[in-house]
Design a protein around this motif. Structure first.
Motif, mmCIF file in Angstrom:
data_model
loop_
_atom_site.group_PDB
_atom_site.id
_atom_site.type_symbol
_atom_site.label_atom_id
_atom_site.label_comp_id
_atom_site.label_asym_id
_atom_site.label_seq_id
_atom_site.Cartn_x
_atom_site.Cartn_y
_atom_site.Cartn_z
ATOM 1 N N UNK A 8 0.845 -1.192 0.000
ATOM 2 C CA UNK A 8 0.000 0.000 0.000
ATOM 3 C C UNK A 8 0.883 1.247 0.000
ATOM 4 N N UNK A 9 0.217 2.380 -0.053
ATOM 5 C CA UNK A 9 0.936 3.641 -0.150
ATOM 6 C C UNK A 9 1.757 3.929 1.109
ATOM 7 N N UNK A 40 7.437 3.607 -12.762
ATOM 8 C CA UNK A 40 7.986 2.326 -13.199
ATOM 9 C C UNK A 40 7.554 1.160 -12.324
ATOM 10 N N UNK A 41 7.020 1.479 -11.132
ATOM 11 C CA UNK A 41 6.455 0.408 -10.316
ATOM 12 C C UNK A 41 4.943 0.575 -10.233
ATOM 13 N N UNK A 42 4.407 1.037 -11.344
ATOM 14 C CA UNK A 42 2.956 1.065 -11.552
ATOM 15 C C UNK A 42 2.173 2.022 -10.667
ATOM 16 N N UNK A 43 2.815 3.098 -10.248
ATOM 17 C CA UNK A 43 2.088 4.095 -9.458
ATOM 18 C C UNK A 43 2.203 5.466 -10.108
ATOM 19 N N UNK A 44 1.032 6.067 -10.394
ATOM 20 C CA UNK A 44 1.047 7.436 -10.898
ATOM 21 C C UNK A 44 0.895 8.342 -9.688
ATOM 22 N N UNK A 45 1.882 9.194 -9.468
ATOM 23 C CA UNK A 45 1.828 10.078 -8.303
ATOM 24 C C UNK A 45 2.139 11.500 -8.713
ATOM 25 N N UNK A 50 -3.212 7.176 -9.202
ATOM 26 C CA UNK A 50 -3.842 5.887 -9.502
ATOM 27 C C UNK A 50 -2.773 4.830 -9.766
ATOM 28 N N UNK A 51 -3.238 3.608 -9.774
ATOM 29 C CA UNK A 51 -2.370 2.480 -10.105
ATOM 30 C C UNK A 51 -2.312 2.420 -11.632
ATOM 31 N N UNK A 52 -1.133 2.167 -12.159
ATOM 32 C CA UNK A 52 -1.003 2.050 -13.612
ATOM 33 C C UNK A 52 -1.113 0.588 -13.980
ATOM 34 N N UNK A 53 -2.152 0.245 -14.725
ATOM 35 C CA UNK A 53 -2.376 -1.171 -15.017
ATOM 36 C C UNK A 53 -1.601 -1.651 -16.233
#
Lengths: 180, 138
Positions: A70-71, A141-146, A169-172
């Motif tokens: 989680x975050x 690069x670890x699928x998290x848009x921040x 959001x999570x990058x799928x």
């Protein structure tokens, strides 16, 4: 203190000063190349992003941290492992939003700004903006848009330096390595 | 020194070299005086090869040669800024971009230590490179 030990400390000091000086030279050159602070800020963010998308590999290889669930875990890893590894400091994590999707990184001291003073003519310059780009690129690069942005800056007279991190959001999709 | 690439590249290499020079100067100014008690010019060059290189690249220069008339050739068989780029002749044309700053760094540090010089770098095959330091005597 033996000469050998002295050499080691001096080497480390030289190394960290070189880092600070080189970053300063970079920002100075960008200020010369671009007309206004806003453009420099954007450029620093872009450069940081390009560094971040590659730095993450180095980080994962050297740190052996597993997947974050989680975050909150992400925040811990950023502050206690990543910042420590690359900047030698451990910012504190504070001000969690009720939804758990935003937090602040508080830096008591920022190695990028040792001996740096911001002239009045550059009051909108976000000197360390490279860091925000690095965080954004690495997490992507670890699928998290921040979103990462400075909300307090010791260089501008604030007591501490604070970066506000917001989970978007999570990058799928598995996109190829981004470059801006 | 021959400058490959379009004219624009020449300017950017100069800019990078200039940045390296200012950083090298500032770095030189921060070094403690005891560390800089050099007996002669060769000691300064040895300092660059061992201490400066060690602090900057966590390794030492592989060899230092001189004609004892003010020209020094510093060789690094595995220059850290080139190591990840490739090996051999690929990206040879790009290599100068990654060396310009370091040339300036050497020149700047020497300048603070009271030595005026011209520093150039050459790459025959990645990641090995040579830095040539020519002392300028007035």
């Amino acid at each position: 203190m033996s000469r050998q030990a002295n050499r080691g400390t001096e080497s480390k000091k030289m190394s960290s000063e070189l880092f600070t000086l080189t970053y300063g030279a970079l920002v100075t050159q960008l200020c010369k190349d671009y007309e206004n602070d806003e453009d420099v800020n954007k450029q620093l963010d872009k450069m940081g992003y390009n560094i971040g998308v590659r730095l993450i590999e180095d980080f994962l290889a050297r740190s052996n941290v597993g997947k974050c669930h989680d975050f909150r875990e992400t925040a811990d890893v950023i502050a206690k492992v990543a910042f420590k590894m690359y900047l030698g400091i451990t910012p504190s994590i504070t001000n969690w939003s009720p939804a758990g999707d935003e937090f602040s990184l508080i830096m008591e001291n920022n190695p990028l700004v040792d001996f740096v003073e911001l002239p009045d003519s550059h009051s909108s310059l976000i000197y360390s903006n490279l860091l925000c780009g690095v965080l954004r690129g690495a997490l992507e690069m670890v699928q998290m848009a921040v979103e990462a942005k400075f909300v307090q800056d010791a260089l501008k007279g604030d007591g501490v330096t604070e970066i506000r991190m917001r989970f978007i959001r999570r990058i799928e999709d598995n996109l190829p390595v981004g470059e801006e | 020194m021959p400058q490959p690439g379009p004219p624009g590249q020449k300017t950017s290499l100069l800019v990078l070299e200039g940045m390296g020079f200012r950083v090298g100067q500032a770095l030189g100014e921060r070094l403690p005086r005891e560390m800089l008690a050099f007996r002669e010019e060769l000691d300064v060059l040895k300092f660059l090869c061992k201490d400066l290189w060690g602090a900057v690249f966590q390794k030492q220069m592989d060899s230092l040669r001189t004609n004892h008339q003010g020209t020094y050739v510093l060789q690094d068989s595995s220059f850290p800024l080139l190591v990840r780029m490739g090996s051999g002749l690929q990206y040879l044309e790009e290599a100068p971009k990654f060396l310009a700053f370091t040339c300036g760094l050497l020149r700047g540090t020497l300048s603070t230590l009271g030595i005026k010089s011209l520093v150039t770098a050459s790459v025959a095959a990645l990641p090995a490179c040579k830095f040539q330091v020519v002392i300028q005597r007035s």
